[in-house]
Motif scaffolding. Structure first.
Motif, short mmCIF file in Angstrom:
data_model
loop_
_atom_site.label_atom_id
_atom_site.label_comp_id
_atom_site.label_asym_id
_atom_site.label_seq_id
_atom_site.Cartn_x
_atom_site.Cartn_y
_atom_site.Cartn_z
N ASN B 57 0.84 -1.19 0.00
CA ASN B 57 0.00 0.00 0.00
C ASN B 57 0.88 1.24 0.00
O ASN B 57 1.81 1.35 0.79
CB ASN B 57 -0.91 0.01 1.22
CG ASN B 57 -1.96 -1.07 1.11
OD1 ASN B 57 -2.62 -1.19 0.08
ND2 ASN B 57 -2.10 -1.88 2.16
N VAL B 58 0.55 2.16 -0.90
CA VAL B 58 1.36 3.36 -1.05
C VAL B 58 0.52 4.60 -0.74
O VAL B 58 0.86 5.39 0.14
CB VAL B 58 1.93 3.44 -2.49
CG1 VAL B 58 2.61 4.79 -2.72
CG2 VAL B 58 2.92 2.29 -2.73
N TYR B 59 -0.59 4.74 -1.46
CA TYR B 59 -1.35 5.98 -1.42
C TYR B 59 -2.77 5.66 -1.89
O TYR B 59 -2.93 4.92 -2.86
CB TYR B 59 -0.66 6.98 -2.37
CG TYR B 59 -1.21 8.39 -2.35
CD1 TYR B 59 -1.24 9.13 -1.17
CD2 TYR B 59 -1.67 8.98 -3.53
CE1 TYR B 59 -1.73 10.43 -1.17
CE2 TYR B 59 -2.16 10.28 -3.52
CZ TYR B 59 -2.18 11.00 -2.34
OH TYR B 59 -2.66 12.28 -2.35
N SER B 60 -3.78 6.17 -1.20
CA SER B 60 -5.15 5.73 -1.46
C SER B 60 -5.74 6.22 -2.79
O SER B 60 -6.86 5.88 -3.11
CB SER B 60 -6.07 6.11 -0.29
OG SER B 60 -5.84 5.22 0.79
N ARG B 61 -4.99 7.00 -3.56
CA ARG B 61 -5.46 7.27 -4.93
C ARG B 61 -5.21 6.06 -5.83
O ARG B 61 -5.79 5.95 -6.91
CB ARG B 61 -4.81 8.53 -5.51
CG ARG B 61 -5.14 8.72 -6.99
CD ARG B 61 -5.03 10.16 -7.48
NE ARG B 61 -3.89 10.88 -6.99
CZ ARG B 61 -2.62 10.68 -7.42
NH1 ARG B 61 -2.37 9.78 -8.35
NH2 ARG B 61 -1.65 11.39 -6.91
N ILE B 62 -4.34 5.16 -5.39
CA ILE B 62 -3.98 4.00 -6.22
C ILE B 62 -4.55 2.71 -5.64
O ILE B 62 -5.07 1.86 -6.37
CB ILE B 62 -2.45 3.90 -6.39
CG1 ILE B 62 -1.90 5.26 -6.84
CG2 ILE B 62 -2.08 2.82 -7.38
CD1 ILE B 62 -0.40 5.35 -6.81
N MET B 63 -4.46 2.55 -4.33
CA MET B 63 -5.00 1.35 -3.69
C MET B 63 -5.31 1.65 -2.23
O MET B 63 -4.73 2.56 -1.64
CB MET B 63 -4.01 0.18 -3.79
CG MET B 63 -2.80 0.28 -2.89
SD MET B 63 -1.61 1.54 -3.40
CE MET B 63 -0.70 0.64 -4.66
N ASN B 64 -6.24 0.86 -1.68
CA ASN B 64 -6.65 1.03 -0.28
C ASN B 64 -7.23 -0.31 0.17
O ASN B 64 -7.99 -0.92 -0.58
CB ASN B 64 -7.70 2.16 -0.21
CG ASN B 64 -8.27 2.31 1.18
OD1 ASN B 64 -9.13 1.53 1.59
ND2 ASN B 64 -7.80 3.29 1.90
N PRO B 65 -6.90 -0.77 1.37
CA PRO B 65 -7.34 -2.12 1.76
C PRO B 65 -8.86 -2.30 1.82
O PRO B 65 -9.35 -3.39 1.52
CB PRO B 65 -6.72 -2.30 3.15
CG PRO B 65 -5.59 -1.33 3.22
CD PRO B 65 -5.99 -0.17 2.35
#
Ligand SMILES: Cc1ncc(COP(=O)(O)O)c(C=O)c1O
Lengths: 156, 435
Positions: B57-65
């Protein structure tokens, strides 16, 4: 689906293997083989590169062929043209490896059969990194279907 | 571990897929990870995530659990290898078309389509220099006539909004694969409970999760699901097979195999478009999917009961529900939608534009609103709302009559729904007498 994608076989290899010889492991960081080798090292596997054209990859000594590897191999993971697979399968049998794993697109029913008859577990047209990430890793953080169903803390 | 992994059924996966008990707290519901960023373990991990060498996980514009739990659950239900969620159904479509198409390409699209999708495609065509070839999806040769050497995708809805046309998925898929293009199906109206187009040869699914997946009319959301079976290295999709300048020359299809398109869609297209699904919205969608099967059974039963009742009423000239025995789509429903053809359909009032207006004004239970796929029953009269600028001739060209009314049948008691419609029909008939 082919007959060499049995989920239980995949699960056993991913959970039990320690030493993975990667045939065709490239020194280029952009190649799929390098992605897989790097990932497996990060997750505690011992990676043995097999490639006649390289000397050191991922900090490991490279061997020209499976015959030259001086230690036991749990999985022979292949990133080569399908036409090369039958010979690699014979070498894997000779080396007493536990499993032959053929990556995405490395489709050789003949090679698979040779390894199977030689007593190896065989997986074909699947990625070892993906299967690890699916079963033990974090692939579920990327929205991929891992097939893992768990309502209790005992499972998975 | 040595036991064979079990293949769990649809209902079990609706409730569990994508979500594991939180290892840290034991929380049973999916935690809402309301965070923009994620703290890296160390510098090596951070660069591995940025290089896509490791899933992290990096940044919630790309992915979010939380979003990922929804994506995995939807992919599991559709039978795909994975999914990428977006802020809306139209965002999902725009991102997918953007990833697939290059200037000069063509896309073959069913004419019977959600109006917003038609507008979007015309807009993309102008801005991206692509050409849309519109197809009569009811014509058995329609797809074959529409495709050319430049066709890079075929696109249609499983059950079209609002006409109720049912797609012959296998036929469209066969044409698509002859020309080396993927078949993209908007499965919004069927949901994976009623139809799984990937099993019939479609390559990609898009959803407006706003509708039956959210289920309660609470959330705007969308998603793309990939079968993982299309060969992006067939020479026609350089943006997926060739080196990507955004990742130092990485070849997505070669490196990620069946996950190549989705990796690209997430780490390039979603990253650059920014139309990301919010974690709280993903949480609502997870709740929606948990009850999808039971809701859809009731939606289907209620809609059919209402459609059958409408067929016998004075002042109603046509009822277009694809599962009715006299519907031209009945054979396709039997094949592709055996558990039901959804709960959105339209019917025509003899009393035309004015009748439609009076009908809506007389209703007190049905909500007059521009959405479908809610637990509440919804109604709209296109000629006085979404299509009000069009003349009667223009209306006819878009498949809508002046007296067409679209219903989205909810989960209320059928008797109550019929009671209200009866009052609407009476008002519509009175308008015809006075007019
Ligand atoms: C069939 C269909 N596809 C796509 C959409 C667009 O979805 P959203 O409103 O979530 O962007 C809609 C919305 O009405 C729809 O009905």
């Amino acid at each position: 689906m082919n007959e060499f994608q049995d989920r239980r076989t995949i699960q056993q290899i991913v959970h039990n293997a320690r030493t993975v010889a990667i045939v065709g492991l490239s020194a280029s960081e952009l190649r799929a083989s390098h992605f897989v080798g790097y990932y497996l090292q990060r997750h505690g596997y011992r990676v043995i590169p097999v490639n006649p054209n390289e000397e050191r990859v991922l900090g490991e000594q490279v061997y020209p062929s499976l015959h030259d590897v001086p230690e036991h191999i749990d999985v022979v993971d292949v990133f080569r043209d399908p036409s090369a697979v039958p010979d690699i399968a014979r070498e894997a049998v000779d080396a007493g490896a536990g499993a032959l794993w053929l990556q995405f697109g490395v489709i050789s029913p003949d090679g698979a059969r040779i390894a199977q008859e030689g007593g190896l577990s065989v997986v074909m047209d699947r990625c070892l990194k993906v299967e690890h990430a699916r079963l033990l890793g974090r692939m579920h953080w990327m929205g991929f279907d891992t097939g893992v169903i768990a309502g209790s803390r005992n499972s998975g | 571990m040595d036991e064979a992994p079990r293949e769990f059924g649809f209902n079990t996966r609706s409730v569990h897929a994508g979500q594991r008990p939180d290892p840290y707290t034991g929380a049973s519901a999916t935690p809402i990870y309301q965070t923009a960023g994620f703290v890296f373990e160390d510098t090596e991990s951070a660069s591995a995530y940025f290089n896509l060498q490791e899933y992290g996980n990096v940044y919630s514009r790309i992915m979010n659990p939380t979003v990922a739990a929804f994506e995995e659950r939807l992919a599991s239900l559709e039978g795909g290898v994975g999914s990428v969620a977006f802020a809306s159904g139209l965002a999902a479509q725009a991102a997918l078309f953007f990833a697939l198409l290059e200037p000069g390409d063509r896309i073959a699209v069913a004419k019977a389509l959600y109006g917003g999708s038609t507008a979007q495609l015309n807009h993309l065509a102008r801005k991206l220099q692509i050409t849309v070839d519109w197809v009569d999806m009811d014509d058995p040769d329609g797809w074959r006539r529409a495709v050319t050497a430049e066709t890079k995708a075929l696109f249609a809805e499983t059950i079209a909004n609002p006409g109720g046309n049912v797609l012959d998925i296998s036929v469209a898929a066969a044409v698509a694969h002859e020309v080396g293009a993927p078949l993209v199906v908007d499965n919004t109206f069927a949901t994976p409970y009623l139809c799984r187009p990937l099993e019939w040869g479609a390559d990609l699914i898009v959803h407006s999760a706003t509708k039956f997946i959210a289920g309660n009319g609470t959330t705007i959301a969308g998603a793309v699901v990939d079968s993982g079976t299309f060969d992006w290295s067939n020479g026609r999709f350089p943006s997926i097979a060739d080196p990507s300048s955004a990742y130092h020359g990485l070849r997505f299809h070669e490196t990620f195999g069946v996950y190549g398109l989705l990796m690209k869609l997430r780490s390039e297209t979603l990253r650059d478009f920014g139309a990301v699904l919010a974690p709280f919205n993903a949480f609502l969608l997870l709740l929606g999917l948990e009850s999808l099967a039971v809701r859809m059974d009731r939606h289907v039963a209620n809609a059919l009961a209402v459609a059958e009742w409408l067929g016998g009423q004075a002042g109603v000239s046509a009822v277009r529900h694809p599962a009715l025995p006299d519907s031209p789509y009945r054979p396709l429903v039997d094949r592709y939608l055996p558990a039901g053809a959804g709960s959105v359909f339209s019917f025509d009032l003899e009393s035309g534009r004015e009748g439609g207006r009076r009908f809506i004004e007389a209703l007190s239970l049905w909500s007059h609103l521009a959405n479908v796929g809610d637990t509440k029953s919804l109604v709209i009269h296109p000629a006085s709302t979404t299509h009000r600028q069009l003349s009667d001739e223009e209306l006819a060209a878009s498949g809508v009559a002046p007296g067409t009314v679209r219903l989205s049948v909810g989960l209320e008691d059928v008797d109550d729904l019929v009671w209200d419609l009866e009052r609407g029909l009476r008002a519509a008939r009175d308008s015809a007498v006075t007019a």
